[in-house]
Design an enzyme around this catalytic site. Structure first.
Site, PDB file in Angstrom:
ATOM      1  N   ASN A  56       8.637  -0.993   4.783  1.00  0.00           N
ATOM      2  CA  ASN A  56       8.247  -0.013   5.674  1.00  0.00           C
ATOM      3  C   ASN A  56       7.950  -0.386   7.021  1.00  0.00           C
ATOM      4  OD1 ASN A  56       5.554  -0.824   5.190  1.00  0.00           O
ATOM      5  ND2 ASN A  56       4.819   1.119   4.728  1.00  0.00           N
TER       6      ASN A  56
ATOM      7  N   LYS B 125       6.866  -6.333   9.692  1.00  0.00           N
ATOM      8  CA  LYS B 125       6.830  -7.008   8.337  1.00  0.00           C
ATOM      9  C   LYS B 125       8.398  -7.647   8.254  1.00  0.00           C
ATOM     10  CE  LYS B 125       4.186  -3.681   5.922  1.00  0.00           C
ATOM     11  NZ  LYS B 125       3.950  -2.738   5.025  1.00  0.00           N
TER      12      LYS B 125
ATOM     13  N   TYR C 171      -3.791  -8.376   1.338  1.00  0.00           N
ATOM     14  CA  TYR C 171      -3.611  -7.084   0.569  1.00  0.00           C
ATOM     15  C   TYR C 171      -4.797  -6.823  -0.617  1.00  0.00           C
ATOM     16  CZ  TYR C 171       0.205  -5.525   3.231  1.00  0.00           C
ATOM     17  OH  TYR C 171       1.058  -4.950   4.394  1.00  0.00           O
TER      18      TYR C 171
ATOM     19  N   HIS D 279       2.628  -2.617   9.433  1.00  0.00           N
ATOM     20  CA  HIS D 279       1.316  -2.185   8.860  1.00  0.00           C
ATOM     21  C   HIS D 279       0.354  -2.106   9.996  1.00  0.00           C
ATOM     22  CE1 HIS D 279      -2.480  -2.770   6.563  1.00  0.00           C
ATOM     23  NE2 HIS D 279      -3.014  -3.416   7.664  1.00  0.00           N
TER      24      HIS D 279
ATOM     25  N   GLU E  10      -9.199  -7.491   9.477  1.00  0.00           N
ATOM     26  CA  GLU E  10      -7.773  -7.994   9.458  1.00  0.00           C
ATOM     27  C   GLU E  10      -7.372  -8.666  10.753  1.00  0.00           C
ATOM     28  OE1 GLU E  10      -6.361  -4.236   6.803  1.00  0.00           O
ATOM     29  OE2 GLU E  10      -5.386  -4.255   9.060  1.00  0.00           O
TER      30      GLU E  10
HETATM   31  P1  CMP Z   1       0.861  -1.009   4.414  1.00  0.00           P
HETATM   32  O1  CMP Z   1       0.361  -0.187   5.516  1.00  0.00           O
HETATM   33  O2  CMP Z   1       1.259  -2.312   4.583  1.00  0.00           O
HETATM   34  O3  CMP Z   1      -0.236  -1.129   3.241  1.00  0.00           O
HETATM   35  C1  CMP Z   1      -0.057  -1.249   1.781  1.00  0.00           C
HETATM   36  C2  CMP Z   1       1.488  -1.280   1.476  1.00  0.00           C
HETATM   37  O4  CMP Z   1       1.826  -0.941   0.264  1.00  0.00           O
HETATM   38  C3  CMP Z   1       2.149   0.053   2.319  1.00  0.00           C
HETATM   39  O5  CMP Z   1       2.214  -0.168   3.428  1.00  0.00           O
HETATM   40  C4  CMP Z   1       3.507  -0.076   1.552  1.00  0.00           C
HETATM   41  O6  CMP Z   1       4.400  -0.987   2.518  1.00  0.00           O
HETATM   42  C5  CMP Z   1       3.214  -0.700   0.190  1.00  0.00           C
HETATM   43  N1  CMP Z   1       3.479   0.159  -0.698  1.00  0.00           N
HETATM   44  C6  CMP Z   1       4.607  -0.049  -1.687  1.00  0.00           C
HETATM   45  N2  CMP Z   1       4.468   0.836  -2.533  1.00  0.00           N
HETATM   46  C7  CMP Z   1       3.476   1.705  -2.360  1.00  0.00           C
HETATM   47  C8  CMP Z   1       2.967   3.149  -2.731  1.00  0.00           C
HETATM   48  N3  CMP Z   1       3.587   3.667  -3.890  1.00  0.00           N
HETATM   49  N4  CMP Z   1       2.004   3.612  -2.246  1.00  0.00           N
HETATM   50  C9  CMP Z   1       1.493   3.138  -0.965  1.00  0.00           C
HETATM   51  N5  CMP Z   1       2.013   1.860  -0.546  1.00  0.00           N
HETATM   52  C10 CMP Z   1       3.067   1.400  -1.223  1.00  0.00           C
END
Ligand code: CMP
Length: 138
Positions: free
Chosen positions: A112, A9, A49, A115, A126
């Site tokens: 974070n 990311k 998403y 993904h 994906e």
């Molecule tokens: P990812 O695996 O990319 O899939 C969805 C993303 O939403 C997740 O990682 C997080 O980076 C983001 N996200 C932000 N807030 C939340 C939340 N409260 N719960 C889950 N995912 C979140």
């Protein structure tokens, strides 16, 4: 052999940590068999998403994913979907185990770092979002 879709990311590319994350991926035994650095438009982030479109964090997440380049990857290995989820660690870095990518690098639950696909079915969808079969060299 299984494949999964990985995204490094914008918080990773901003801090010049692409190689550091790739080292963790490769040390885990997963092979990077396709890789592309690109910048998502807002429309593309919303499409990628779409499964989360009803969630409260959807708009912020899509905006964050457009703040800088991402690196999309296809990873291959045994049980690649589940294995990569272990290598990434919990979605919220506060809950991620020692040694995982998110524990080491993630800034927040939104930023974070990585993904990974959550199922083989979603991995196929994906992977096709970012790559054609010609781009994938196993
Ligand atoms: P990812 O695996 O990319 O899939 C969805 C993303 O939403 C997740 O990682 C997080 O980076 C983001 N996200 C932000 N807030 C939340 C939340 N409260 N719960 C889950 N995912 C979140």
């Amino acid at each position: 052999m299984e494949r999964t879709l990985s995204i490094l990311k914008p918080d990773i590319t901003r801090r010049n940590l692409t190689g550091a994350v790739n080292e963790k991926i490769e040390k885990s035994g997963l092979r990077i068999i396709a890789q592309r650095r690109l910048r998502l438009s807002l429309e593309e982030a919303q499409k990628f998403y779409a499964v989360h479109k009803e969630r409260s964090f959807f708009n912020d997440l899509c905006a964050f994913m457009t703040t800088g380049p991402i690196v999309a990857q296809v990873l291959e290995g045994e049980n690649a979907v589940a294995n990569y989820r272990n290598v990434m660690g919990a979605t919220n870095p506060a809950n991620a185990d020692e040694g995982t990518i998110r524990r080491e690098f993630a800034e927040s639950i939104e930023a974070n770092s990585v993904h990974g696909s959550d199922s083989q079915e979603n991995a196929a969808i994906e992977i096709a979002f970012f790559f054609s079969e010609l781009d994938i060299v196993g």
